[in-house]
Motif scaffolding. Structure first.
Motif, PDB file in Angstrom:
ATOM      1  N   LEU A  67       0.739  -1.176   0.249  1.00  0.00           N
ATOM      2  CA  LEU A  67      -0.064   0.054   0.009  1.00  0.00           C
ATOM      3  C   LEU A  67       1.036   1.017   0.245  1.00  0.00           C
ATOM      4  N   ILE A  68       0.842   1.865  -1.119  1.00  0.00           N
ATOM      5  CA  ILE A  68       2.136   2.955  -1.266  1.00  0.00           C
ATOM      6  C   ILE A  68       1.448   4.462  -1.051  1.00  0.00           C
ATOM      7  N   GLY A  69       2.149   4.973   0.086  1.00  0.00           N
ATOM      8  CA  GLY A  69       1.747   6.492   0.494  1.00  0.00           C
ATOM      9  C   GLY A  69       2.917   7.118  -0.120  1.00  0.00           C
ATOM     10  N   ALA A  70       3.003   8.526   0.521  1.00  0.00           N
ATOM     11  CA  ALA A  70       4.018   9.414   0.095  1.00  0.00           C
ATOM     12  C   ALA A  70       5.496   9.129   0.303  1.00  0.00           C
ATOM     13  N   THR A  71       5.702   8.188   1.375  1.00  0.00           N
ATOM     14  CA  THR A  71       7.262   8.037   1.665  1.00  0.00           C
ATOM     15  C   THR A  71       7.429   6.588   1.818  1.00  0.00           C
ATOM     16  N   THR A  72       6.565   5.565   1.204  1.00  0.00           N
ATOM     17  CA  THR A  72       6.737   4.386   1.279  1.00  0.00           C
ATOM     18  C   THR A  72       7.923   3.673   0.942  1.00  0.00           C
ATOM     19  N   SER A  73       8.252   4.107  -0.293  1.00  0.00           N
ATOM     20  CA  SER A  73       9.559   3.599  -1.235  1.00  0.00           C
ATOM     21  C   SER A  73      10.589   4.141  -0.437  1.00  0.00           C
ATOM     22  N   GLY A  74      11.754   2.949  -0.519  1.00  0.00           N
ATOM     23  CA  GLY A  74      12.708   3.007   0.368  1.00  0.00           C
ATOM     24  C   GLY A  74      12.765   2.703   1.807  1.00  0.00           C
ATOM     25  N   ARG A  75      11.771   2.409   2.233  1.00  0.00           N
ATOM     26  CA  ARG A  75      11.631   1.970   3.783  1.00  0.00           C
ATOM     27  C   ARG A  75      12.094   0.730   3.946  1.00  0.00           C
ATOM     28  N   LYS A  76      12.972   0.681   5.077  1.00  0.00           N
ATOM     29  CA  LYS A  76      13.944  -0.699   5.299  1.00  0.00           C
ATOM     30  C   LYS A  76      12.861  -1.771   5.183  1.00  0.00           C
ATOM     31  N   TRP A  77      11.915  -1.649   6.101  1.00  0.00           N
ATOM     32  CA  TRP A  77      11.246  -3.185   6.210  1.00  0.00           C
ATOM     33  C   TRP A  77      10.237  -3.403   5.027  1.00  0.00           C
ATOM     34  N   ILE A  78       9.742  -2.325   4.433  1.00  0.00           N
ATOM     35  CA  ILE A  78       9.084  -2.640   3.140  1.00  0.00           C
ATOM     36  C   ILE A  78       9.900  -3.131   1.842  1.00  0.00           C
ATOM     37  N   LYS A  79      11.141  -2.726   1.983  1.00  0.00           N
ATOM     38  CA  LYS A  79      11.919  -3.277   0.763  1.00  0.00           C
ATOM     39  C   LYS A  79      12.413  -4.674   1.176  1.00  0.00           C
ATOM     40  N   TYR A  80      12.590  -4.918   2.719  1.00  0.00           N
ATOM     41  CA  TYR A  80      12.835  -6.411   3.000  1.00  0.00           C
ATOM     42  C   TYR A  80      11.421  -7.155   2.540  1.00  0.00           C
ATOM     43  N   GLU A  81      10.329  -6.928   2.717  1.00  0.00           N
ATOM     44  CA  GLU A  81       9.118  -7.559   2.616  1.00  0.00           C
ATOM     45  C   GLU A  81       9.095  -7.801   1.048  1.00  0.00           C
ATOM     46  N   ILE A  82       9.324  -6.823   0.210  1.00  0.00           N
ATOM     47  CA  ILE A  82       9.400  -7.248  -1.374  1.00  0.00           C
ATOM     48  C   ILE A  82      10.098  -8.027  -1.759  1.00  0.00           C
ATOM     49  N   GLU A  83      11.418  -7.904  -1.281  1.00  0.00           N
ATOM     50  CA  GLU A  83      12.571  -8.933  -1.448  1.00  0.00           C
ATOM     51  C   GLU A  83      12.271 -10.257  -0.889  1.00  0.00           C
ATOM     52  N   LYS A  84      11.559 -10.492   0.198  1.00  0.00           N
ATOM     53  CA  LYS A  84      11.120 -11.701   0.704  1.00  0.00           C
ATOM     54  C   LYS A  84      10.027 -12.418  -0.005  1.00  0.00           C
ATOM     55  N   ALA A  85       9.022 -11.448  -0.565  1.00  0.00           N
ATOM     56  CA  ALA A  85       8.006 -11.953  -1.465  1.00  0.00           C
ATOM     57  C   ALA A  85       8.565 -12.506  -2.671  1.00  0.00           C
ATOM     58  N   TYR A  86       9.538 -11.743  -3.390  1.00  0.00           N
ATOM     59  CA  TYR A  86       9.971 -12.330  -4.500  1.00  0.00           C
ATOM     60  C   TYR A  86      10.868 -13.539  -4.341  1.00  0.00           C
ATOM     61  N   GLU A  87      11.556 -13.375  -3.136  1.00  0.00           N
ATOM     62  CA  GLU A  87      12.386 -14.666  -2.996  1.00  0.00           C
ATOM     63  C   GLU A  87      11.300 -15.990  -2.821  1.00  0.00           C
ATOM     64  N   LEU A  88      10.429 -15.697  -2.115  1.00  0.00           N
ATOM     65  CA  LEU A  88       9.419 -16.962  -1.991  1.00  0.00           C
ATOM     66  C   LEU A  88       8.283 -17.018  -3.177  1.00  0.00           C
ATOM     67  N   ASN A  89       8.556 -16.465  -4.339  1.00  0.00           N
ATOM     68  CA  ASN A  89       7.834 -16.440  -5.360  1.00  0.00           C
ATOM     69  C   ASN A  89       6.161 -16.261  -5.039  1.00  0.00           C
ATOM     70  N   LYS A  90       6.069 -15.369  -4.359  1.00  0.00           N
ATOM     71  CA  LYS A  90       4.632 -14.673  -4.015  1.00  0.00           C
ATOM     72  C   LYS A  90       4.381 -13.844  -5.327  1.00  0.00           C
ATOM     73  N   GLY A  91       2.950 -13.667  -5.258  1.00  0.00           N
ATOM     74  CA  GLY A  91       2.390 -12.608  -6.103  1.00  0.00           C
ATOM     75  C   GLY A  91       2.738 -11.317  -5.531  1.00  0.00           C
ATOM     76  N   ILE A  92       2.999 -10.217  -6.333  1.00  0.00           N
ATOM     77  CA  ILE A  92       3.359  -8.883  -5.646  1.00  0.00           C
ATOM     78  C   ILE A  92       2.533  -7.666  -6.486  1.00  0.00           C
ATOM     79  N   VAL A  93       2.028  -6.975  -6.008  1.00  0.00           N
ATOM     80  CA  VAL A  93       1.123  -5.686  -6.438  1.00  0.00           C
ATOM     81  C   VAL A  93       1.309  -4.594  -5.411  1.00  0.00           C
ATOM     82  N   GLY A  94       1.342  -3.334  -6.194  1.00  0.00           N
ATOM     83  CA  GLY A  94       1.146  -2.128  -5.313  1.00  0.00           C
ATOM     84  C   GLY A  94       0.078  -1.515  -5.642  1.00  0.00           C
ATOM     85  N   ILE A  95      -0.544  -0.775  -4.438  1.00  0.00           N
ATOM     86  CA  ILE A  95      -1.774   0.068  -4.600  1.00  0.00           C
ATOM     87  C   ILE A  95      -1.610   1.387  -4.100  1.00  0.00           C
TER      88      ILE A  95
END
Length: 166
Positions: A67-95
């Motif tokens: 869920l993308i707000g004004a300052t979401t991009s570059g946040r440490k834990w969000i980046k980790y969650e995205i990388e983890k989802a990719y590693e686990l071959n999960k679907g990924i979508v932004g809103i």
């Protein structure tokens, strides 16, 4: 369509109110939403414990919804969650949720794409090439809410069906 179990990723301090609007739409499995108290408890732990919590939650889900707000991009834990989802071959979508009102009735500015600075594969391609980021064409919060509500299930299904290449 069965409700999916998803992992919601968002900047807690700035976007919890907006995120709760999306989480409470009733469009995903109820176990996808964890309470504010859960995060308050988790964030007080060490980085290792936070990663373990994210990993265990992510393992149960079929899709990551950022869920993308004004300052979401570059946040440490969000980046980790995205990388983890990719590693686990999960679907990924932004809103994008910046046009939803917060608890004070305010909208905010559109943030950067959080997938743009994450590189994948042997060719070091940007993950943003493969991940859809839904941005409602409406500007009024109530219309944005309805637009997200009407599209979120299909966005999740499309993300699961069209994962980034491994």
């Amino acid at each position: 369509m069965a409700k999916r179990q998803v992992f919601f990723s968002f900047e807690y301090n700035k976007d919890a109110w907006r995120a709760s609007q999306v989480k409470e739409m009733g469009k995903v499995d109820g176990s996808s939403t964890f309470s504010s108290n859960d995060w308050e408890e988790v964030k007080e732990k060490s980085d290792t414990k936070i990663k373990e919590w994210i990993d265990s939650q992510m393992a149960k889900r079929s899709c990551l919804v950022v869920l993308i707000g004004a300052t979401t991009s570059g946040r440490k834990w969000i980046k980790y969650e995205i990388e983890k989802a990719y590693e686990l071959n999960k679907g990924i979508v932004g809103i994008y949720i910046h046009k939803l009102k917060d608890s004070q009735g305010n909208q905010t500015s559109k943030g950067s794409n959080p997938f743009y600075n994450i590189f994948i594969g042997e060719n070091n391609e940007r993950l943003s090439k493969y991940v859809t980021c839904f941005d409602s064409s409406y500007s009024t919060s109530t219309y944005v809410y309805d637009d997200i509500k009407n599209n979120i299930e299909q966005l999740i299904e499309d993300a699961i069906a069209n994962k980034a290449p491994r």
